[in-house]
Enzyme design. Sequence first.
Site, PDB file in Angstrom:
ATOM      1  N   GLU A  74      47.294  41.828  70.275  1.00  0.00           N
ATOM      2  CA  GLU A  74      47.417  43.322  70.722  1.00  0.00           C
ATOM      3  C   GLU A  74      45.858  43.904  70.892  1.00  0.00           C
ATOM      4  OE1 GLU A  74      49.189  45.957  67.923  1.00  0.00           O
ATOM      5  OE2 GLU A  74      49.372  47.570  69.504  1.00  0.00           O
ATOM      6  N   ASP A  90      50.629  40.406  66.397  1.00  0.00           N
ATOM      7  CA  ASP A  90      50.327  41.771  66.330  1.00  0.00           C
ATOM      8  C   ASP A  90      49.498  42.122  64.933  1.00  0.00           C
ATOM      9  OD1 ASP A  90      50.171  44.592  66.072  1.00  0.00           O
ATOM     10  OD2 ASP A  90      52.196  45.039  66.830  1.00  0.00           O
ATOM     11  N   ILE A  92      48.311  44.190  63.205  1.00  0.00           N
ATOM     12  CA  ILE A  92      48.947  45.336  62.330  1.00  0.00           C
ATOM     13  C   ILE A  92      50.087  46.081  63.198  1.00  0.00           C
ATOM     14  CG2 ILE A  92      48.957  47.574  61.077  1.00  0.00           C
ATOM     15  CD1 ILE A  92      46.100  46.737  60.258  1.00  0.00           C
ATOM     16  N   ASP A  93      51.427  45.869  63.080  1.00  0.00           N
ATOM     17  CA  ASP A  93      52.254  46.570  63.787  1.00  0.00           C
ATOM     18  C   ASP A  93      53.019  47.612  62.953  1.00  0.00           C
ATOM     19  OD1 ASP A  93      54.370  46.881  65.609  1.00  0.00           O
ATOM     20  OD2 ASP A  93      55.918  46.146  64.478  1.00  0.00           O
ATOM     21  N   THR A  95      50.559  50.718  63.301  1.00  0.00           N
ATOM     22  CA  THR A  95      49.393  51.225  63.119  1.00  0.00           C
ATOM     23  C   THR A  95      49.407  52.712  62.297  1.00  0.00           C
ATOM     24  OG1 THR A  95      48.384  49.687  64.573  1.00  0.00           O
ATOM     25  CG2 THR A  95      46.959  51.503  63.682  1.00  0.00           C
ATOM     26  N   ASP A 217      54.691  42.483  69.646  1.00  0.00           N
ATOM     27  CA  ASP A 217      55.995  43.298  68.850  1.00  0.00           C
ATOM     28  C   ASP A 217      57.273  42.453  68.604  1.00  0.00           C
ATOM     29  OD1 ASP A 217      54.494  45.785  68.838  1.00  0.00           O
ATOM     30  OD2 ASP A 217      55.181  46.101  70.789  1.00  0.00           O
TER      31      ASP A 217
END
Length: 268
Positions: A74, A90, A92-93, A95, A217
Amino acid sequence: MSTSPSLGSQLRQIAESLAREAGDMALRGRKSGPLTATTKSSPIDMVTQFDKASEAMITEGLATLRPDDSIIGEEGAAKKGTSSITWHIDPIDGTTNFYFDLPMWAVSIGAVDEHGPLAGAVYVPALGEMFSGARSEGATMNEVPISVRANHDIADALVCTGYSYLISEREVHAKRVANIVMKVRDLRRFGAAAVDLCFVASGRLDVYFEEHLNSWDLIAGQVIATEAGAIITDYVGNPVTPSQVLASTPGVHADFIRLIAASGPGTS
Ligand code: LIP
């Protein structure tokens, strides 16, 4: 005679260990000092120093453990490898949740081969929960097998959704959701697609649907939810793509497709 672990199992282990390492680093950082946030696709689409540090940690790990694989991340990771495996990361999915110190954020790492999603891990550091799965090898949460909730009644379904960062894309979805919420048990918006998919997988939700996601994601959560017995398609029952995702326990899938169709046009 001992048999060596399958490729899916090996990649699942790698995804778990890198997700745990990066997620614990981000959680410690979140608790210990100020956040530096900038924005990306819209003024509310944020990236922090920990999104970037997490992605760097994961890509460095993959460079050592799987040097021939391709990578899409990402925060910009893009590597064309020579093997048949591509990692979708990802770092940090969720955020926004991370920024607001809400617990629903995850590190999501999924591996795809020529047949589709093969293995993945979704680690939710603030909850201490590690979800993982591999094709034909099941899905677990903290090493305990998980499966979808047995439910055949749409009126009993706990449904989760998400909204794009682009306000222009929210209008259609908001109208659709306004209709759907009257036909189901209740609605949730947790704010991290990978977590939502794992919650369908573990029976905490009956349905999750959202448009305009990206591969990072989706992939890890897709293999976990599929292995836990969920059906994942687009809004009309065709193969899922990141642009339109409907994941549910099998007993309500067809009814939910009908409910979406009766609740307004799509944007994809
Ligand atoms: C977010 C998702 C969230 C979705 C947002 C965004 P990020 O990912 O997981 O559920 O609604 O549109 O894609 O940006 O926090 O990694």
